[in-house]
Scaffold this motif. Structure first.
Motif, mmCIF file in Angstrom:
data_model
loop_
_atom_site.group_PDB
_atom_site.id
_atom_site.type_symbol
_atom_site.label_atom_id
_atom_site.label_comp_id
_atom_site.label_asym_id
_atom_site.label_seq_id
_atom_site.Cartn_x
_atom_site.Cartn_y
_atom_site.Cartn_z
ATOM 1 N N HIS A 243 13.420 -3.730 8.278
ATOM 2 C CA HIS A 243 13.974 -2.391 8.050
ATOM 3 C C HIS A 243 13.178 -1.243 8.656
ATOM 4 O O HIS A 243 13.730 -0.175 8.931
ATOM 5 N N GLU A 261 4.034 -4.850 0.796
ATOM 6 C CA GLU A 261 4.321 -5.660 -0.401
ATOM 7 C C GLU A 261 5.040 -4.823 -1.454
ATOM 8 O O GLU A 261 5.976 -5.295 -2.120
ATOM 9 N N LEU A 262 4.601 -3.569 -1.632
ATOM 10 C CA LEU A 262 5.230 -2.695 -2.622
ATOM 11 C C LEU A 262 6.652 -2.340 -2.199
ATOM 12 O O LEU A 262 7.567 -2.287 -3.026
ATOM 13 N N ALA A 263 6.839 -2.096 -0.910
ATOM 14 C CA ALA A 263 8.176 -1.752 -0.419
ATOM 15 C C ALA A 263 9.138 -2.914 -0.637
ATOM 16 O O ALA A 263 10.329 -2.706 -0.928
ATOM 17 N N GLU A 265 9.241 -4.822 -3.109
ATOM 18 C CA GLU A 265 9.727 -4.770 -4.495
ATOM 19 C C GLU A 265 10.976 -3.892 -4.592
ATOM 20 O O GLU A 265 11.799 -4.072 -5.497
ATOM 21 N N ASP A 266 11.089 -2.931 -3.692
ATOM 22 C CA ASP A 266 12.241 -2.027 -3.699
ATOM 23 C C ASP A 266 13.313 -2.466 -2.703
ATOM 24 O O ASP A 266 14.229 -1.702 -2.402
ATOM 25 N N ILE A 268 12.932 -3.085 0.522
ATOM 26 C CA ILE A 268 12.714 -2.611 1.896
ATOM 27 C C ILE A 268 11.761 -3.585 2.590
ATOM 28 O O ILE A 268 10.634 -3.796 2.135
ATOM 29 N N LYS B 97 -2.964 -1.908 -6.813
ATOM 30 C CA LYS B 97 -1.730 -1.418 -6.208
ATOM 31 C C LYS B 97 -1.076 -0.376 -7.112
ATOM 32 O O LYS B 97 0.000 -0.577 -7.643
ATOM 33 N N ARG B 99 0.932 2.815 -7.756
ATOM 34 C CA ARG B 99 1.955 3.524 -6.996
ATOM 35 C C ARG B 99 2.694 4.466 -7.924
ATOM 36 O O ARG B 99 2.918 4.174 -9.093
ATOM 37 N N ARG B 102 8.634 5.372 -5.669
ATOM 38 C CA ARG B 102 9.607 4.276 -5.514
ATOM 39 C C ARG B 102 10.492 4.583 -4.314
ATOM 40 O O ARG B 102 10.857 5.734 -4.090
ATOM 41 N N LEU B 103 10.835 3.534 -3.569
ATOM 42 C CA LEU B 103 11.710 3.731 -2.419
ATOM 43 C C LEU B 103 13.153 3.571 -2.861
ATOM 44 O O LEU B 103 13.483 2.758 -3.716
ATOM 45 N N ASN B 104 14.004 4.386 -2.258
ATOM 46 C CA ASN B 104 15.407 4.381 -2.627
ATOM 47 C C ASN B 104 16.211 4.593 -1.347
ATOM 48 O O ASN B 104 16.145 5.646 -0.743
ATOM 49 N N LEU B 107 20.906 0.825 2.652
ATOM 50 C CA LEU B 107 20.812 0.220 3.976
ATOM 51 C C LEU B 107 22.095 -0.500 4.362
ATOM 52 O O LEU B 107 22.126 -1.274 5.309
ATOM 53 N N ASP B 110 23.396 -0.573 7.908
ATOM 54 C CA ASP B 110 22.632 -1.248 8.961
ATOM 55 C C ASP B 110 23.403 -2.452 9.482
ATOM 56 O O ASP B 110 23.428 -3.484 8.987
#
Lengths: 367, 110
Positions: A243, A261-263, A265-266, A268, B97, B99, B102-104, B107, B110
């Motif tokens: 991505h 690694e964290l991405a 989890e979401d 991505i 880790k 954080r 959060r990613l949102n 996609l 694509d």
């Protein structure tokens, strides 16, 4: 790391049976081993710098080398960086292959005149009769809470100088392989060692160990092939993803792998491209990766303005403009002197800042 | 392991020597940076020398009453090869880790 490094089980115990195919080494240990092997293989190689001899270097990278290879080949210099480089340039003119060390990146500045006006130009000035096979080791970047002058991010400064090559290893394998590759080049190479990674351990596949086919390859042959010289001239994919491409070098590669690694989890899937060579930049690897992911974020510790991230973004834009989903994002240090000690955490791109950069790219809308 | 010698420094204004009064650490002992190492006496005063670094004391030079000249060996430290350099600290293995972002993303296109 993505690839699993294991010794080849089927390798017959015929050649160099006493040498293990791979070792677990810290980056400092891997660099030490590489220097040991270079000194053994190349009688013209010399190691010089402040405290590299008797003491073995403040980061232990040259530990034991003077005792093993002799004080004439691994020697201490006065505390004068312009002298260290001037001496190296003269030694190179006399046919040696010097491997000088500047103890900390902040002390490369006193040697800039020698690096820019002599080291980078001598081959050009002499019409190729005086090549400069000098590998300048520079403990680089921040992350160890050192005082001022002991943490900088000088890659853009060096990359801007014609005649120099610039490379930064991100882990013990890269340190071992890239240092050996750099010292075999006829050109001057600025070798930027990420000092915050010196103590991190990893598996290192040794040259000539019969472990061909197991080491990490270049970007062109991700996941396979030994680190042969042709693989060591470009970037490498540290983690494959679909991505978005995170482009990084040096100490930021490990941080980007954490972010990936964290991405994940979401949902991505992030690709991490370890650029390795900062001059020349592997434009083909950038185009291949971002051509696939169509999104890119470049991460570096150096200040943003005129940082190498701008160069990387422009290369990507030239190659991938038609298919890019968003402008290339930069997550960088700030336009201030590299801070010392406790302020480092506010300056160096952290996990959240990189995630914000990814989010900005993901939610970009045209028009 | 690396052996790092620490010679007697100039204790001020061109003093050339000092007399050992009492060792405050013993060979084999692990010391921390700035920990008092030894009490010495100069022609001006008696003072405690703080350790310039952490490490194991491999050897001490001079018994109480002995005179040591500036620049001569005072103490030798033994330091593992994987400890910090003279400057800075070893970063923790891997940052936790933590954080807050959060990613949102959608996609689907694509």
């Amino acid at each position: 790391m993505h690839e699993t490094l294991t010794a080849p089980k089927a390798e017959p115990e015929t050649r160099m049976a006493q040498v293990p195919a791979q070792l677990e080494l810290s980056l400092q240990g891997a660099l030490n081993l590489a220097l040991d092997e270079i000194l053994a293989e190349d009688p013209k190689a010399l190691v010089l710098g402040e405290d590299v001899g008797t003491l073995g270097g403040v980061f232990r990278v040259t530990s034991g080398l003077a005792a093993k290879h002799g004080a004439e080949r691994v020697f201490d210099t006065p505390l004068a960086e312009s002298g260290i480089l001037g001496m190296s340039i003269g030694l190179a003119m006399a046919g040696f292959h010097p491997i000088p060390e500047v103890q900390f990146d902040g002390f490369a500045y006193p040697a800039v005149n020698q690096i820019v006006c002599q080291l980078g130009r001598m081959n050009y000035r002499s019409r190729g009769t005086l090549p400069m096979p000098v590998t300048l080791r520079v403990p680089s970047f921040g992350g160890i809470r050192a005082p001022e002058h002991h943490g900088e991010s000088l890659e853009a400064l060096f990359a801007h100088v014609p005649g120099l090559k610039v490379v930064s290893p991100s882990d013990p394998q890269q340190g071992y392989s890239l240092l050996k590759a750099a010292t075999r080049m006829p050109d001057p190479v600025i070798f930027m060692e990420p000092k915050s990674r010196y103590w991190q351990k990893g598996q290192v596949v040794l040259e000539g160990s019969g472990a061909a086919g197991t080491a990490r390859g270049g970007a062109a042959n991700d996941g396979g092939g030994s680190p042969s010289s042709s693989d060591l001239t470009g970037a490498r994919i540290a983690r494959a993803g679909r991505h978005l491409t995170l482009v990084a070098w040096g100490a930021m590669v490990a941080r980007c792998l954490q972010v990936a690694e964290l991405a994940a989890e979401d949902g991505i899937d992030v690709e991490v491209l370890d650029l390795r060579w900062l001059k020349p930049i592997d434009a083909e690897a950038l185009a291949t990766s971002v051509g696939k992911t169509r999104r890119a974020v470049v991460v570096h510790e150096a200040p943003r303005t005129s940082g190498l991230g701008g160069e990387v973004a422009q290369i990507i834009t030239e190659r991938c403009f038609a298919t890019l989903k968003a402008p290339v994002e930069r997550v960088t240090g700030f336009d201030v002197p590299y801070p010392s000690g406790d302020l480092e955490d506010e300056y160096i791109p952290n996990i959240d800042r990189i995630l914000f950069g990814i989010q900005r790219v993901l939610e970009y809308k045209r028009g | 392991m690396a052996e790092i010698p620490f010679p007697l420094p100039d204790l001020g204004e061109g003093l050339i020597e000092a007399t050992v009064l009492e060792w405050l650490v013993a060979e084999g002992e692990q010391v921390e940076r700035n920990q008092p190492l030894v009490e010495v006496e100069t022609t001006k005063s008696a003072l405690e020398l703080p350790s310039p670094q952490s490490g194991k004391v491999l050897k001490v030079h001079g018994a109480p009453g002995d005179v040591i000249k500036v620049g001569e060996p005072l103490i030798v430290f033994e330091v593992p090869d994987d400890t910090a350099g003279i400057v800075g600290t070893v970063p923790s293995d891997e940052a936790p880790k933590r954080r807050r972002v959060r990613l949102n993303a959608n996609l689907d296109e694509d």
